[in-house]
Design a protein around this motif. Structure first.
Motif, PDB file in Angstrom:
ATOM      1  N   MET A 180       0.089   5.712  -7.069  1.00  0.00           N
ATOM      2  CA  MET A 180      -0.183   4.443  -7.753  1.00  0.00           C
ATOM      3  C   MET A 180       0.186   4.578  -9.232  1.00  0.00           C
ATOM      4  O   MET A 180       0.089   5.644  -9.815  1.00  0.00           O
ATOM      5  N   ASP A 194       6.242  -4.599   3.608  1.00  0.00           N
ATOM      6  CA  ASP A 194       6.277  -3.350   2.855  1.00  0.00           C
ATOM      7  C   ASP A 194       7.605  -2.637   3.072  1.00  0.00           C
ATOM      8  O   ASP A 194       8.535  -3.195   3.695  1.00  0.00           O
ATOM      9  N   GLU A 210      -3.633  -6.736  -5.480  1.00  0.00           N
ATOM     10  CA  GLU A 210      -3.769  -5.326  -5.097  1.00  0.00           C
ATOM     11  C   GLU A 210      -2.715  -4.964  -4.048  1.00  0.00           C
ATOM     12  O   GLU A 210      -2.084  -3.895  -4.116  1.00  0.00           O
ATOM     13  N   TRP A 211      -2.514  -5.847  -3.082  1.00  0.00           N
ATOM     14  CA  TRP A 211      -1.471  -5.610  -2.075  1.00  0.00           C
ATOM     15  C   TRP A 211      -0.111  -5.458  -2.747  1.00  0.00           C
ATOM     16  O   TRP A 211       0.677  -4.587  -2.378  1.00  0.00           O
ATOM     17  N   ARG A 271       0.202  -2.024  -4.370  1.00  0.00           N
ATOM     18  CA  ARG A 271       0.295  -0.950  -3.385  1.00  0.00           C
ATOM     19  C   ARG A 271       1.686  -0.932  -2.721  1.00  0.00           C
ATOM     20  O   ARG A 271       2.278   0.133  -2.505  1.00  0.00           O
ATOM     21  N   GLU A 305       3.336   2.205  -0.833  1.00  0.00           N
ATOM     22  CA  GLU A 305       2.297   2.385   0.171  1.00  0.00           C
ATOM     23  C   GLU A 305       2.500   1.364   1.302  1.00  0.00           C
ATOM     24  O   GLU A 305       3.087   0.302   1.096  1.00  0.00           O
ATOM     25  N   PRO A 312      -2.021  -2.768   3.605  1.00  0.00           N
ATOM     26  CA  PRO A 312      -3.408  -2.352   3.892  1.00  0.00           C
ATOM     27  C   PRO A 312      -3.889  -2.733   5.279  1.00  0.00           C
ATOM     28  O   PRO A 312      -4.774  -2.082   5.827  1.00  0.00           O
TER      29      PRO A 312
END
Length: 676
Positions: free
Chosen positions: A1, A216, A310-311, A314, A319, A322
């Motif tokens: 992060m 992602d 936040e998504w 990430r 990442e 989630p």
């Protein structure tokens, strides 16, 4: 992060991103212009870097300055928010060249969706349903008009590089086409530096339903349900809700899968929104894809329980998502109302001024406020006039609507005109409650929302008058208690007169109609009550007995034996009475205040606000017809056409195209013809 990110934006979205970053332990860098040097987002961030003068083209839109600020502060990534540089492929490419992560999709995805016409072709190849239209390279007016003539009117002209309703015009007939195309191209060039247009068949009763998608870098993709954004003015959203009403599980799945197919067709990564037109028969058509976070993302967060910022962080940090699709649960219903500094009664003209009073509803799990301003801040001419986003949630649509109405009635802003009363009337109107909604909602229900129909004010007028009298008495009592002689007769506010009735005389105006109101204070035993007589044109039209008490903004009143309550907003000489059937606004006309109509008979020839002169359409000495366009101004991202108030002659034009104009400045001298 990332350990530190720079936010290449301002206002409420910058504050929103900072909140999530702080919760994740990520340091933040703000950027600011002259107008924003003391802004809330600057104070919230861990660091702040000055970019330049107030106009966004000299500060927030200068990509080199933003990237240099990131390098100077050691920020590893840049979050663009929405608007400004968020969908600028060149900026995204420049970030990559400097080894700075762009918190958004890859360059290719931005470029693919950056042109509405190219996006249509990609979606057509991906078998995503499209609205009939012309998206070709030949941009001659004749070719575009021929396409419009062939598909039949009404049509919608749209800038291919556009967004937020800019460069967009409805054209209802062939006769309106040339003027509409010229205006749309002019606005597109001003907003995006690109006046390439497309034209589509305009559906007359569509809903605007958009799907929140997330992808992602590990081949995962999900949709986080849908939002209904049909209630719009000037093609800009006013109230959004999630989930969409009257949405079956099967239709939700179909639209969600089509949205994911759209995103995968361009190798998408991060947060994106696929916008569809949903017709009355359940068919839906791809409209566009926004390759960024949307203004209305909070309603999706409220029903999904997920933090989309936040998504974003990430996914940008490589990442995986989630959650998988099967793990996402839709819970309850949410609304977002956009609170703007604007005059809804004057064609939603943007407003400027200082927020002398800013009192918001109390935040809770049901009420959320996303804002970038504080009391005392200035709403300037340089940026979008949105003050805040009011978001509410509850377990179903009806309960969430009740939350929205209550929260709107508790919002207090003084110093600048806002659309709060308009939002309240819209949210409490029967068609909105009954889900009778499409993209023409405001136009179809204009008289209802603006209370233009004749109304009975049997309760609202007495409430307004009694509130004024009780407020005066309360303030006087509080002031008297602070003096050495609180019982002095000079502190009395009971309208005492020797051998005369205790009478308050008031003048209240509603929808430009004045009412003379007498409030006589009487006693019955130890209790006080009031006899209120209301006159219009010297005729008594109502007489009631009232009792009441006020506590903060709430008045409890008993009128002829009927006890009820109302929330009251009292700002300067204006009162808004919030009732179950809407908000009723009154002006307290003071002696010698003059006429309600402050514009002269030839009004409209002065600048409605600070702005830039875009185009001069007439010359000195030219004779014009009533409603003929004279000049076009641009202010706060919107064009405003100044039209002739009557037939007459333009004597002199005082500005040139490109000139900055102060609000209230005389734009041209005009003499009406005698018969007009």
């Amino acid at each position: 992060m990332f350990s530190k990110i720079l936010i290449a934006n301002r206002g409420e979205i910058a504050c929103r991103i900072i909140k999530t970053a702080k919760e994740m332990g990520v340091l933040t860098v703000a950027v600011y212009s002259d107008a924003d040097q003391d802004a809330l987002h600057v104070h919230m961030a861990d660091e702040a870097v000055y970019l330049g003068p107030s106009p966004s083209r000299e500060s927030y839109l200068v990509a080199d300055k933003v990237i240099e600020a990131a390098k100077m502060t050691g920020a590893q990534a840049i979050h663009p928010g929405y608007g400004f540089l968020s969908e600028n492929a060149d900026f995204c490419r420049a970030c990559a060249q400097e080894n700075i992560t762009f918190i958004g999709p890859p360059v290719a995805a931005i470029e693919a969706m950056g042109s509405k016409s190219a996006a249509k072709s990609i979606m057509e190849n991906a078998n995503v349903p499209l609205v009939p239209g012309y998206h070709g390279d030949d941009q001659s007016a004749d070719v575009i008009k021929a396409a419009a003539d062939e598909m039949g009117y009404p049509v919608l002209l749209k800038a291919t590089a556009g967004g937020g309703g800019k460069g967009m015009r409805q054209v209802w007939s062939e006769a309106e086409f040339n003027e509409g195309l010229a205006a749309a191209k002019r606005e597109a060039m001003s907003s995006f530096g690109d006046d390439t247009m497309l034209v589509e068949k305009y559906l007359t009763q569509p809903r605007h339903v958009e799907i929140q998608v997330f992808c992602d870098n590990h081949q995962n993709a999900v949709y986080l349900f849908e939002r209904d954004c049909s209630v719009q003015r000037r093609h800009q959203k006013v109230i959004e809700e999630a989930p969409a009403f009257k949405m079956s599980e099967s239709l939700r799945a179909q639209m969600g899968e089509a949205a994911i197919k759209s995103a995968q067709a361009i190798g998408y990564q991060g947060a994106g929104t696929v916008e569809f037109l949903l017709d009355v028969d359940g068919s839906f058509y791809f409209m566009e894809m926004n390759t960024r976070l949307q203004v209305e993302h909070p309603v999706t967060e409220m029903i999904s329980g997920q933090d989309l910022v936040e998504w974003q962080l990430r996914v940008a940090a490589n990442e995986p998502l989630p959650k998988k699709q099967a793990e996402l649960v839709l819970n309850g219903h949410a609304f977002e109302a956009r609170i703007y500094a604007e005059d809804a009664n004057n064609d939603f003209l943007p407003a400027t001024g200082k927020l002398a009073l800013l009192k918001t509803p109390i935040e809770s799990k049901h009420v959320r406020i996303d804002t970038g301003v504080r009391q005392g801040d200035e709403v300037s001419v340089f940026y979008d006039p949105m003050i805040a986003k009011l978001i509410v949630w509850d377990e179903n649509r009806d309960k969430a609507l009740q939350r929205l109405a209550k929260a709107l009635s508790e919002y207090r802003i003084n110093g600048v005109t806002t659309n709060i009363d308009f939002l309240y009337n819209l949210a409490t109107s029967k068609p909105f409650l009954d889900e009778d909604i499409d993209t023409g909602f405001i136009e179809k229900n204009n008289d209802l929302i603006f209370h233009k129909d004749s109304q009975s004010l049997a309760n609202e007028l007495p409430i307004a008058a009694l509130y004024l009298v009780l407020s005066l008495q309360k303030k006087s009592s509080e002031a008297a208690n602070l003096t050495t002689d609180p019982n002095s007769p000079w502190h009395l506010t009971n309208a005492w007169r020797l051998n005369e009735a205790h009478l308050h005389q008031l003048t209240l105006a509603h929808n430009e109609i004045e009412y003379d109101v007498s409030v006589e204070q009487k006693r019955q035993g130890t209790d006080s009550y009031y006899l209120i007589n209301i006159s219009n044109d010297n005729k008594v039209i109502q007489s009631v007995d009232c009792q009441g008490e006020i506590y903060n903004d709430l008045i409890t009143v008993n009128i002829n034996g009927h006890r009820s309550q109302a929330t009251v907003s009292h700002v300067e000489n204006n009162l808004s009475i919030y009732r179950e059937n809407g908000v009723f606004s009154f002006s307290h006309i003071l002696p010698d205040c003059g006429n309600l109509d402050s514009q002269d008979a030839n009004g409209g020839l002065t600048a409605p606000m600070n702005g830039t002169m875009v185009s001069i359409l007439v010359a000195s000495g030219e004779q014009v017809e009533k409603d003929q366009a004279l000049v076009i101004m641009e202010a706060m991202k919107m064009e405003h056409t100044i039209k002739a108030p009557s037939a007459g002659t333009v004597d002199e034009v005082f500005f040139n195209a490109g000139d900055m104009v102060d609000g209230g400045a005389e734009l041209l001298a005009f003499t009406p013809t005698e018969d007009s």
